[in-house]
Design a protein around this motif. Structure first.
Motif, PDB file in Angstrom:
ATOM      1  N   ALA A 244      41.234  30.860  43.805  1.00  0.00           N
ATOM      2  CA  ALA A 244      40.334  31.831  43.036  1.00  0.00           C
ATOM      3  C   ALA A 244      40.874  33.498  43.807  1.00  0.00           C
ATOM      4  CB  ALA A 244      38.670  31.942  43.471  1.00  0.00           C
ATOM      5  N   THR A 245      41.780  33.145  44.834  1.00  0.00           N
ATOM      6  CA  THR A 245      41.908  34.558  45.062  1.00  0.00           C
ATOM      7  C   THR A 245      43.584  34.734  44.873  1.00  0.00           C
ATOM      8  OG1 THR A 245      40.886  34.726  47.352  1.00  0.00           O
ATOM      9  CG2 THR A 245      43.138  35.431  47.466  1.00  0.00           C
ATOM     10  N   GLN A 246      44.161  33.082  44.443  1.00  0.00           N
ATOM     11  CA  GLN A 246      45.519  33.830  43.454  1.00  0.00           C
ATOM     12  C   GLN A 246      45.329  33.981  42.632  1.00  0.00           C
ATOM     13  OE1 GLN A 246      48.794  29.922  45.358  1.00  0.00           O
ATOM     14  NE2 GLN A 246      47.697  29.571  46.186  1.00  0.00           N
ATOM     15  N   ASP A 247      44.891  33.422  42.076  1.00  0.00           N
ATOM     16  CA  ASP A 247      44.251  34.167  40.528  1.00  0.00           C
ATOM     17  C   ASP A 247      44.197  35.279  40.277  1.00  0.00           C
ATOM     18  OD1 ASP A 247      44.702  31.007  39.707  1.00  0.00           O
ATOM     19  OD2 ASP A 247      43.167  30.315  39.506  1.00  0.00           O
ATOM     20  N   LEU A 248      43.004  35.877  41.007  1.00  0.00           N
ATOM     21  CA  LEU A 248      42.713  37.175  40.910  1.00  0.00           C
ATOM     22  C   LEU A 248      43.550  38.174  41.323  1.00  0.00           C
ATOM     23  CD1 LEU A 248      38.622  37.100  42.029  1.00  0.00           C
ATOM     24  CD2 LEU A 248      40.074  36.950  39.488  1.00  0.00           C
ATOM     25  N   VAL A 249      44.752  38.117  42.520  1.00  0.00           N
ATOM     26  CA  VAL A 249      45.719  39.007  42.815  1.00  0.00           C
ATOM     27  C   VAL A 249      46.974  38.828  41.458  1.00  0.00           C
ATOM     28  CG1 VAL A 249      47.444  39.240  44.927  1.00  0.00           C
ATOM     29  CG2 VAL A 249      45.189  38.038  45.613  1.00  0.00           C
ATOM     30  N   LEU A 250      47.098  37.516  41.493  1.00  0.00           N
ATOM     31  CA  LEU A 250      48.410  37.928  40.382  1.00  0.00           C
ATOM     32  C   LEU A 250      47.972  38.437  39.474  1.00  0.00           C
ATOM     33  CD1 LEU A 250      49.380  33.802  39.941  1.00  0.00           C
ATOM     34  CD2 LEU A 250      51.104  35.445  40.250  1.00  0.00           C
ATOM     35  N   GLU A 251      46.523  38.169  38.591  1.00  0.00           N
ATOM     36  CA  GLU A 251      46.273  39.165  37.918  1.00  0.00           C
ATOM     37  C   GLU A 251      46.055  40.795  37.885  1.00  0.00           C
ATOM     38  OE1 GLU A 251      42.411  40.087  35.466  1.00  0.00           O
ATOM     39  OE2 GLU A 251      42.110  38.646  36.606  1.00  0.00           O
ATOM     40  N   ALA A 252      46.353  40.627  39.165  1.00  0.00           N
ATOM     41  CA  ALA A 252      46.113  42.673  40.020  1.00  0.00           C
ATOM     42  C   ALA A 252      47.194  42.991  39.661  1.00  0.00           C
ATOM     43  CB  ALA A 252      45.162  42.514  41.031  1.00  0.00           C
ATOM     44  N   LEU A 253      48.102  42.017  40.078  1.00  0.00           N
ATOM     45  CA  LEU A 253      49.607  42.650  40.303  1.00  0.00           C
ATOM     46  C   LEU A 253      50.335  43.492  39.449  1.00  0.00           C
ATOM     47  CD1 LEU A 253      50.845  40.380  43.156  1.00  0.00           C
ATOM     48  CD2 LEU A 253      50.126  41.975  43.085  1.00  0.00           C
ATOM     49  N   ASN A 254      49.747  42.759  38.226  1.00  0.00           N
ATOM     50  CA  ASN A 254      50.144  42.696  36.678  1.00  0.00           C
ATOM     51  C   ASN A 254      49.574  44.693  36.525  1.00  0.00           C
ATOM     52  OD1 ASN A 254      51.901  41.021  36.198  1.00  0.00           O
ATOM     53  ND2 ASN A 254      49.564  40.060  35.535  1.00  0.00           N
ATOM     54  N   ASN A 255      49.099  44.900  37.418  1.00  0.00           N
ATOM     55  CA  ASN A 255      48.621  45.872  37.089  1.00  0.00           C
ATOM     56  C   ASN A 255      49.214  47.831  38.448  1.00  0.00           C
ATOM     57  OD1 ASN A 255      46.891  46.199  34.690  1.00  0.00           O
ATOM     58  ND2 ASN A 255      46.039  44.678  36.647  1.00  0.00           N
ATOM     59  N   VAL A 256      50.489  47.731  38.154  1.00  0.00           N
ATOM     60  CA  VAL A 256      51.214  48.686  39.466  1.00  0.00           C
ATOM     61  C   VAL A 256      50.841  49.942  38.992  1.00  0.00           C
ATOM     62  CG1 VAL A 256      53.558  49.506  40.543  1.00  0.00           C
ATOM     63  CG2 VAL A 256      53.027  47.607  40.020  1.00  0.00           C
ATOM     64  N   GLU A 257      51.042  50.223  37.753  1.00  0.00           N
ATOM     65  CA  GLU A 257      51.043  51.659  37.169  1.00  0.00           C
ATOM     66  C   GLU A 257      49.827  51.956  37.754  1.00  0.00           C
ATOM     67  OE1 GLU A 257      51.888  52.361  33.240  1.00  0.00           O
ATOM     68  OE2 GLU A 257      54.024  51.475  33.590  1.00  0.00           O
ATOM     69  N   GLN A 258      48.566  51.523  37.785  1.00  0.00           N
ATOM     70  CA  GLN A 258      46.746  51.754  37.533  1.00  0.00           C
ATOM     71  C   GLN A 258      46.996  51.953  39.426  1.00  0.00           C
ATOM     72  OE1 GLN A 258      43.084  52.070  36.270  1.00  0.00           O
ATOM     73  NE2 GLN A 258      43.480  53.354  38.248  1.00  0.00           N
ATOM     74  N   VAL A 259      47.236  51.529  39.774  1.00  0.00           N
ATOM     75  CA  VAL A 259      47.309  51.174  41.831  1.00  0.00           C
ATOM     76  C   VAL A 259      48.054  53.033  42.431  1.00  0.00           C
ATOM     77  CG1 VAL A 259      48.170  49.905  43.727  1.00  0.00           C
ATOM     78  CG2 VAL A 259      46.664  49.114  42.105  1.00  0.00           C
ATOM     79  N   ASN A 260      49.331  53.347  41.265  1.00  0.00           N
ATOM     80  CA  ASN A 260      50.134  53.927  42.108  1.00  0.00           C
ATOM     81  C   ASN A 260      49.114  55.729  41.403  1.00  0.00           C
ATOM     82  OD1 ASN A 260      52.054  52.743  42.873  1.00  0.00           O
ATOM     83  ND2 ASN A 260      53.505  52.970  40.843  1.00  0.00           N
ATOM     84  N   ALA A 261      48.342  55.767  40.362  1.00  0.00           N
ATOM     85  CA  ALA A 261      47.404  56.329  40.018  1.00  0.00           C
ATOM     86  C   ALA A 261      46.115  56.275  41.033  1.00  0.00           C
ATOM     87  CB  ALA A 261      46.884  56.998  38.779  1.00  0.00           C
ATOM     88  N   TRP A 262      45.829  55.710  41.560  1.00  0.00           N
ATOM     89  CA  TRP A 262      45.262  55.508  42.313  1.00  0.00           C
ATOM     90  C   TRP A 262      45.251  56.443  43.803  1.00  0.00           C
ATOM     91  CZ3 TRP A 262      42.632  50.155  41.530  1.00  0.00           C
ATOM     92  CH2 TRP A 262      42.278  50.091  40.439  1.00  0.00           C
TER      93      TRP A 262
END
Length: 350
Positions: A244-262
């Motif tokens: 579950a962690t591997q799946d969710l982290v892989l999904e999150a890593l597609n959102n670099v721009e969102q993280v940079n904005a945060w």
């Protein structure tokens, strides 16, 4: 410097035959999995979690390698950075014999893990400006000093440690230098990830719990030489990162721009919060921060802490920590949260 990784390694780890699953022993894709005594019918959940996860998290490491600029073979993934810290002790420190150096005030798990593993902790306090005491560190090192922990940006002070001082230690210390970069995303100072090839005794710790907002998933990264990463993989639990962690982290890593904005928003809010706190007469000092928190020295810290708790606002009381006397550590929240905090502090001092 003469760095010899094999000389640092505990004898029992050298002789250790690691647990091996069939998933470690074959390469490629399989259509019929009859090796691990799993339930072949699935799971009660909508997503099938009946199969054991990839023990070495290859897909996740490849994605992180693209983002971090670190080859996948130089990445270890752990159940939070705390797992990597514990593995360092278990791999390199003989209980009751070896010692490590920490530089307080700093992250508490370095000492907790040392105590769990029965390893002596030698403390060399930071200077009054929260920088390394190089002479003190040199005096503390002996033949049994295996690890030296540096947190930069530092927790709980928030400042970055002088890069040249860290490089001095890397060049002159024969043990392993562990740089904890949990808060590096919020800092102006560059990460040491680009220096891994230059320093074979360097281990970097990073996390997805802070800037990436994935604290509940408990995924930490350690970067080091391929030899050190092999040692980590040799002694870690077989399936230390769940699917579950591997799946969710892989999904999150597609959102670099969102993280940079945060990150940008957090840094902006940090500066605004520091400016507002500085206008309160009872605030005596604010340590310049490269992290997502601020260390604030003020009058009546314990009483203010209790008052804030009663208002439903939780900060960290660091007032009894050496070199942080009179201080509260305040995480940077949303604008709404920060405004509520400031109003409560002003109410307390009226």
């Amino acid at each position: 410097m003469s760095f010899n990784l094999n000389a640092l390694l505990r004898d029992n780890i050298k002789k250790l035959v690691p647990y091996s699953s069939a998933r470690d022993e074959f390469k490629g894709e399989a259509s019929v999995l009859l090796d691990a005594n799993e339930n072949a019918f699935g799971s009660p959940l909508s997503h099938s979690y009946n199969r054991y996860p990839d023990p070495l998290q290859h897909q996740l490491k490849e994605k992180l390698a693209q983002i971090k600029g670190v080859p996948a073979e130089n990445i270890f993934l752990g159940n939070g950075s705390d797992e990597a810290i514990d593995l360092l002790y278990r791999a390199f420190c003989k209980p009751g014999v070896d010692n490590v150096i920490i530089v307080p005030p700093t992250y508490g798990m370095y000492e907790v893990s040392a105590n769990i593993n029965d390893v002596e902790v030698r403390k060399v306090n930071l200077t009054s400006s929260y920088q390394l005491n190089l002479d003190g560190i040199a005096e503390a090192i002996d033949a049994h000093t295996k690890l030296l922990f540096i947190c930069s940006p530092n927790n709980p002070t928030g400042n970055s440690i002088n890069r040249k001082d860290i490089e001095t230690i890397l060049v002159n210390f024969n043990g392993i230098v562990v740089i904890d970069e949990a808060y590096i995303n919020f800092a102006k100072q560059q990460s040491f990830t680009k220096d891994l090839a230059e320093f074979p005794n360097l281990v970097l710790l990073q996390t997805l719990s802070k800037a990436w907002g994935l604290a509940a998933l408990r995924l930490g990264m350690a970067y080091g030489s391929t030899d050190i990463i092999r040692i980590f993989n040799k002694i870690k639990p077989p399936y230390n990162i769940n699917q579950a962690t591997q799946d969710l982290v892989l999904e999150a890593l597609n959102n670099v721009e969102q993280v940079n904005a945060w990150i940008k928003n957090t840094v902006n809010e940090r500066d605004l919060l520091a400016q507002a706190l500085a206008t309160i007469p009872q605030v005596e000092h604010i340590t310049p921060s490269d992290a997502n928190f601020i260390l604030v020295k003020l009058s009546e810290p314990r009483e203010l802490y209790t008052f804030l708790v009663n208002q439903g606002i939780i900060v960290r009381d660091r007032s009894k920590v050496e070199l942080c006397e009179g201080c509260l550590r305040v995480t940077v929240g949303t604008n709404t949260e920060n405004t509520k905090l400031l109003a409560a502090i002003q109410q307390f001092y009226i």
